[in-house]
Design a protein around this motif. Structure first.
Motif, PDB file in Angstrom:
ATOM      1  N   VAL A  80       0.834  -1.212   0.000  1.00 43.34           N
ATOM      2  CA  VAL A  80       0.000   0.000   0.000  1.00 43.34           C
ATOM      3  C   VAL A  80       0.862   1.252   0.000  1.00 43.34           C
ATOM      4  O   VAL A  80       0.594   2.205  -0.741  1.00 43.34           O
ATOM      5  CB  VAL A  80      -0.954  -0.013   1.219  1.00 43.34           C
ATOM      6  CG1 VAL A  80      -1.704   1.318   1.321  1.00 43.34           C
ATOM      7  CG2 VAL A  80      -1.950  -1.156   1.104  1.00 43.34           C
ATOM      8  N   TYR A 122      -1.318  -9.043  -4.749  1.00 42.63           N
ATOM      9  CA  TYR A 122      -2.734  -8.691  -4.638  1.00 42.63           C
ATOM     10  C   TYR A 122      -3.554  -9.969  -4.646  1.00 42.63           C
ATOM     11  O   TYR A 122      -3.335 -10.842  -5.501  1.00 42.63           O
ATOM     12  CB  TYR A 122      -3.135  -7.795  -5.810  1.00 42.63           C
ATOM     13  CG  TYR A 122      -4.531  -7.219  -5.753  1.00 42.63           C
ATOM     14  CD1 TYR A 122      -5.054  -6.678  -4.583  1.00 42.63           C
ATOM     15  CD2 TYR A 122      -5.326  -7.198  -6.896  1.00 42.63           C
ATOM     16  CE1 TYR A 122      -6.332  -6.136  -4.545  1.00 42.63           C
ATOM     17  CE2 TYR A 122      -6.603  -6.658  -6.867  1.00 42.63           C
ATOM     18  CZ  TYR A 122      -7.101  -6.127  -5.692  1.00 42.63           C
ATOM     19  OH  TYR A 122      -8.361  -5.587  -5.666  1.00 42.63           O
ATOM     20  N   HIS A 126      -8.039 -11.597  -0.308  1.00 40.83           N
ATOM     21  CA  HIS A 126      -8.094 -11.076   1.053  1.00 40.83           C
ATOM     22  C   HIS A 126      -8.139  -9.550   1.066  1.00 40.83           C
ATOM     23  O   HIS A 126      -8.568  -8.951   2.043  1.00 40.83           O
ATOM     24  CB  HIS A 126      -6.867 -11.532   1.849  1.00 40.83           C
ATOM     25  CG  HIS A 126      -6.914 -12.958   2.287  1.00 40.83           C
ATOM     26  ND1 HIS A 126      -7.636 -13.395   3.370  1.00 40.83           N
ATOM     27  CD2 HIS A 126      -6.315 -14.065   1.766  1.00 40.83           C
ATOM     28  CE1 HIS A 126      -7.483 -14.703   3.518  1.00 40.83           C
ATOM     29  NE2 HIS A 126      -6.687 -15.126   2.565  1.00 40.83           N
ATOM     30  N   LEU A 127      -7.657  -8.931  -0.003  1.00 46.47           N
ATOM     31  CA  LEU A 127      -7.517  -7.476  -0.036  1.00 46.47           C
ATOM     32  C   LEU A 127      -8.657  -6.774  -0.767  1.00 46.47           C
ATOM     33  O   LEU A 127      -8.632  -5.554  -0.924  1.00 46.47           O
ATOM     34  CB  LEU A 127      -6.175  -7.114  -0.698  1.00 46.47           C
ATOM     35  CG  LEU A 127      -4.949  -7.723  -0.019  1.00 46.47           C
ATOM     36  CD1 LEU A 127      -3.688  -7.448  -0.826  1.00 46.47           C
ATOM     37  CD2 LEU A 127      -4.796  -7.182   1.408  1.00 46.47           C
ATOM     38  N   ASP A 179     -10.098  -4.441   1.671  1.00 42.78           N
ATOM     39  CA  ASP A 179      -9.137  -3.619   2.399  1.00 42.78           C
ATOM     40  C   ASP A 179      -9.175  -2.198   1.844  1.00 42.78           C
ATOM     41  O   ASP A 179      -8.783  -1.953   0.693  1.00 42.78           O
ATOM     42  CB  ASP A 179      -7.727  -4.198   2.278  1.00 42.78           C
ATOM     43  CG  ASP A 179      -6.718  -3.425   3.101  1.00 42.78           C
ATOM     44  OD1 ASP A 179      -6.639  -3.670   4.320  1.00 42.78           O
ATOM     45  OD2 ASP A 179      -6.030  -2.559   2.525  1.00 42.78           O
ATOM     46  N   THR A 239      -5.797  -0.613   0.506  1.00 41.09           N
ATOM     47  CA  THR A 239      -5.358  -1.194  -0.763  1.00 41.09           C
ATOM     48  C   THR A 239      -6.204  -0.678  -1.919  1.00 41.09           C
ATOM     49  O   THR A 239      -5.675  -0.274  -2.973  1.00 41.09           O
ATOM     50  CB  THR A 239      -5.434  -2.726  -0.712  1.00 41.09           C
ATOM     51  OG1 THR A 239      -4.591  -3.205   0.331  1.00 41.09           O
ATOM     52  CG2 THR A 239      -4.998  -3.338  -2.035  1.00 41.09           C
ATOM     53  N   GLN A 240      -7.518  -0.669  -1.746  1.00 39.86           N
ATOM     54  CA  GLN A 240      -8.403  -0.256  -2.823  1.00 39.86           C
ATOM     55  C   GLN A 240      -8.220   1.219  -3.180  1.00 39.86           C
ATOM     56  O   GLN A 240      -8.235   1.593  -4.358  1.00 39.86           O
ATOM     57  CB  GLN A 240      -9.869  -0.542  -2.451  1.00 39.86           C
ATOM     58  CG  GLN A 240     -10.191  -2.020  -2.307  1.00 39.86           C
ATOM     59  CD  GLN A 240      -9.896  -2.805  -3.568  1.00 39.86           C
ATOM     60  OE1 GLN A 240     -10.121  -2.327  -4.685  1.00 39.86           O
ATOM     61  NE2 GLN A 240      -9.368  -4.016  -3.410  1.00 39.86           N
ATOM     62  N   GLY A 268      -3.232 -15.768  -2.458  1.00 35.76           N
ATOM     63  CA  GLY A 268      -3.420 -15.289  -1.094  1.00 35.76           C
ATOM     64  C   GLY A 268      -3.081 -16.297  -0.022  1.00 35.76           C
ATOM     65  O   GLY A 268      -3.659 -16.290   1.061  1.00 35.76           O
ATOM     66  N   ARG A 326      -8.166 -15.745   7.297  1.00 37.69           N
ATOM     67  CA  ARG A 326      -7.385 -14.526   7.514  1.00 37.69           C
ATOM     68  C   ARG A 326      -6.301 -14.655   8.570  1.00 37.69           C
ATOM     69  O   ARG A 326      -5.218 -14.064   8.428  1.00 37.69           O
ATOM     70  CB  ARG A 326      -8.331 -13.372   7.840  1.00 37.69           C
ATOM     71  CG  ARG A 326      -7.651 -12.006   7.876  1.00 37.69           C
ATOM     72  CD  ARG A 326      -8.634 -10.903   7.557  1.00 37.69           C
ATOM     73  NE  ARG A 326      -9.097 -10.990   6.177  1.00 37.69           N
ATOM     74  CZ  ARG A 326     -10.070 -10.227   5.671  1.00 37.69           C
ATOM     75  NH1 ARG A 326     -10.673  -9.344   6.427  1.00 37.69           N
ATOM     76  NH2 ARG A 326     -10.434 -10.366   4.407  1.00 37.69           N
ATOM     77  N   SER A 368      -0.095 -10.270   4.905  1.00 42.28           N
ATOM     78  CA  SER A 368      -0.320  -9.176   3.955  1.00 42.28           C
ATOM     79  C   SER A 368       0.971  -8.511   3.513  1.00 42.28           C
ATOM     80  O   SER A 368       0.942  -7.613   2.673  1.00 42.28           O
ATOM     81  CB  SER A 368      -1.255  -8.128   4.586  1.00 42.28           C
ATOM     82  OG  SER A 368      -2.524  -8.678   4.825  1.00 42.28           O
ATOM     83  N   CYS A 417       2.884  -6.503   5.251  1.00 40.11           N
ATOM     84  CA  CYS A 417       3.056  -5.134   5.776  1.00 40.11           C
ATOM     85  C   CYS A 417       4.292  -5.091   6.673  1.00 40.11           C
ATOM     86  O   CYS A 417       4.202  -5.053   7.908  1.00 40.11           O
ATOM     87  CB  CYS A 417       1.806  -4.678   6.511  1.00 40.11           C
ATOM     88  SG  CYS A 417       0.989  -5.935   7.516  1.00 40.11           S
TER      89      CYS A 417
END
Length: 364
Positions: free
Chosen positions: A183, A202, A205-206, A209, A212-213, A233, A305, A310, A312
């Motif tokens: 992101v 990508y 799961h996103l 989010d 992200t979008q 994912g 999840r 992700s 991050c």
């Protein structure tokens, strides 16, 4: 998670996925048929004026021994090919070069994506020249900084280098790939004014989010072409008490990303002619995901999840006292446990400096 929160998350997922499936022309409306059967639809790559196949061939394998896979991809209209010098010890690129020498007219139809781990102009030049030599071509359609993690890597020196190589005709478009801090990297690109394309992690799961979008929409508005990768994912290991064998799970999580019209192309590592035919059939002949299928995928996203990484890295890596490439290690574990590619996982792990690998054994 409370029942109310679960309902809200699922509702947001379905809202985004529903908008994805209905935006613009339907996937089937873009399909075409050639002499070898159904062909993959094409989409514009940002505002570059280039149109590429909406399904990309990730050539992380030894393509020297799989010429038939490359030929099958061409026959099906899968003409966006993604490679790197590190893939299969260089045999990914050299296999592409062998193909271009055997079928020289095919080069103008292929959108060739090459990458480099270098971050200094002189090293980038060496890397580019090596890739061009191995792939037996004079230019890369999209040249990427491989595995970027921080906006600080997009330096003015690299910007000037990219512009110079464009003027020489050795690259057509420039950008970066990103597995970690996606992101943050996506948010940086629109303001740079010189990023043409991004290969990004990508997955389903996103889809709900918000960060992200919003970052994706900003890139699209700026005319940056987006290619999705790692779309399954998967986490570093299957989550406890969650089935990964839901009927049609692979098809649904692939289709959910492919139907996102903000994504120019979805990159898959298709290692056999059977894989090529399977995914071509999904995108060219099958209808869009139904509301029931989207609900099933949303439910699976929620239940799995806890086992999803992700990437991050700014969060988890800043929480430890010493340097530890947690996001990278999690990705390598995904190759090992999720993708069933232990050799690839070991090769990737070996790229981490030995002193850092040793430190991982003791760092908390």
């Amino acid at each position: 998670m409370t029942d109310e929160n679960e309902k809200l998350t699922r509702r947001r997922f379905l809202g985004v996925a529903g908008a994805i499936g209905t935006c613009g022309l339907s996937p089937l409306a873009l399909a075409a048929t050639g002499p070898h059967g159904p062909r993959v639809p094409i989409r514009p790559f940002g505002r570059s004026g280039v149109r590429i196949s909406s399904l990309s061939l990730g050539i992380s394998f030894d393509s020297e021994s799989r010429m038939l896979v490359l030929k099958s991809a061409m026959d099906r209209g899968i003409t966006a090919w993604e490679t790197a010098p590190t893939y299969a010890g260089g045999r990914s690129e050299s296999g592409i070069g062998r193909f271009f020498r055997k079928f020289p007219l095919s080069r103008e139809d292929v959108f060739l994506v090459t990458k480099s781990l270098a971050r200094k102009p002189a090293d980038l030049t060496d890397s580019l020249e090596g890739s061009l030599r191995r792939t037996a071509t004079t230019y890369s359609d999209l040249f990427l900084l491989h595995g970027t993690r921080s906006p600080d890597e997009l330096t003015p020196e690299i910007r000037d280098w990219a512009r110079g190589e464009k003027e020489k005709g050795r690259i057509r478009l420039f950008g970066f790939s990103t597995h970690a801090n996606v992101v943050e990297m996506l948010r940086t690109a629109p303001g740079s004014g010189w990023i043409d394309g991004i290969l990004m992690r990508y997955n389903y799961h996103l889809l709900d989010d918000h960060g992200t979008q919003q970052a994706i929409k900003a890139c699209v508005k700026a005319g940056i072409g987006l290619i999705a990768m790692k779309i399954r994912g998967m986490g570093p290991a299957p989550p406890v008490n969650v089935s990964t064998h839901e009927p049609d799970l692979d098809r649904k999580r692939f289709k959910a990303i492919w139907e996102d019209r903000n994504i120019a192309s979805t990159c898959m590592s298709m290692r056999s002619v059977g894989d090529i035919e399977h995914y071509t059939r999904i995108v060219s002949q099958e209808p869009a995901l139904s509301s029931r299928e989207l609900e099933s995928l949303a439910a699976h996203a929620l239940s799995s999840r806890p086992g999803h990484c992700s990437g991050c890295a700014t969060i988890c890596e800043s929480a430890v006292s010493e340097q530890a490439p947690i996001a990278d290690v999690m990705r390598f574990l995904m190759y090992f446990n999720g993708y069933g590619e232990p050799d690839r996982a070991r090769r990737c792990f070996a790229t981490i400096p030995s002193d850092v690998r040793e430190r991982l054994c003791s760092v908390d």
